[in-house]
Design an enzyme around this catalytic site. Sequence first.
Site: not given
Length: 611
Positions: A326, A328, A331, A333, A347, A442
Amino acid sequence: MGMGFLKGLIWLDLGGNNLTGNIPFTISGLERLQRLNLYNNMIEGLILEEICQLRNLGELDLSNNRISGVIPNCISNLSLLERLYLGSNRLESSIPLNIWGLENLFSLDLSFNSLGGHLSSTMKKMQTLEYLELSRNEIAGEIPSIIGAFESLRFLDFSNNSFQGGIPQSFGNLKGLDLLELSYNNLSGAIPKSLEALPYLKDLNLSFNKLVGEIPSSGPFVNFTAESFLGNSALCGNPVFGVPPCPTIPTYQNSEMKNILIKCILLVIASIITLVILVYLLRRLRKSNMEIPTSLNEFPALEHRMISYQELCQGTNNFCESNLLGVGGFGSVYKGILSDRTIVAVKVLSLQLSGAFKSFDAECKVLRTIRHRNLVKVITTCTNPEFRALVLEYMSNGSLEKWLYSHNYCLDLLQRINILVDVASALAYLHQGQSESILHCDLKPTNILLDEGMVAHVGDFGIAKILVENKDSTHTKTLGTIGYIAPEYGFEGKVSIKTDVYSYGITLLEVITRKKPTDDMFTGDFTLRQLVIASIPDRMMDVVDEGLLRIEDGRDTIALQSILSSIMELGLRCSEELPDTRMDIKDVLVKLNKIKSTFFENRNRVTRHDD
């Protein structure tokens, strides 16, 4: 039923059907099985020892069947077991001693059986157990004091048994306990004053025992009513508890007690003076290099495992796109395999992005100070002048977002409740589990990850904030996600622990409705929260996730509506406009555990009715 050939099967869920007969011995062939759910059927016979060969099992749910016999001793072979549900069956004999040796056990339900014997005082201390349900059995003897060392325990129900002796003083050490149910036993003695130290105890039922003496009056007892103490004829104390006032101690006894107290105080003072003199003399004799460390900071810090950049490159195929899990805000992952074959999530920060270094520092600062079963575990970091990466525990079932919106997946109601409990547990730890509150800032489904046992872990602390002690809020640049941001955070940049509670409330509503707060249908003042408010109570089922209703089809409709209504009411109370009117996350946990208990009770009732 031949199923042994399904050697690659990880999850088998046949709950809520009309299965009859015995558990097949060929089940031992499911070598990789991690979850076995056969609840709500009409299965008979014994718990086969072949089940003990499923060494990867993390969840075993055989509740609400007609299984008889004993719990096999070999259950201790299932060392990875986290959830064991055997309630509402016909099990007999005593609980095997080695069941208390399951070091990863989180939830144990053996209620509504015919289990007898005693609970051994030699049982092991269980570090991870949060839910312990042994109600409606025939267990006798004293409650072992070692249970007071089960530090993670939140739910304890020993009601409707034959326990004798006193309530252990050690229960005062269960600082996270939300519910304590000991009603309908033969317990005697006084109610321990140590229970006054339980800050989160919301539900207490000691009724119909043989307890005597004064009912404690401080701490959580200020919120209890007479219902908690019914059927104990020799209790006394505050009349609000439905008991007579305690007799006053005669004056001469008061005087005698004062004399004894004065003597004890003088003895303690003399001991302290002697100790001070001894320490002074000892230090005079010591050399300067013989000083004793006075701070934990003087001990060498524990180090994380060292992992090189080359090892990460090799483990991720040079950060190949096929390994990408994924992307984000700061950055990407990647899935990786370390040299010892450990699967991890790496990450990697995009250092060219503004705020990336600050994000990395914030996440490192938070993750090196916390550890909780519902937080993503950091294994180590890898840095050089041109590279920053966090090496994290790999979550094989991906994000909650994936499970909510992918057509290949669907969560049942119990799974959703469990996930909400897990996330609330993580927030409670972050907010109140250490001297300085940690704010996630978040929280949303993409940052809630699920492991192989579908246990939820909160991750991505890139914009987390640490509030200094005794400070309610701070101001910062708003970096959260639109739709989940609390009003005071979005408009003023002001954060507090209630900011996370708001995000949790919106996430909760999303989990039940399967509607994103950023969906195109929400414009202007019309929000996900407004949609839910407008639907309660008459059109509530119109906004609930259709997939969830399909899975739960066949359940008691009124009971299902009641449970869903209670959950959505929690979401609304958490997402109130004003921070001070939002619920405390610890109270949310209590409510969710009550809802979960109601869910099980309704499931048990339906099963018994079908029988």
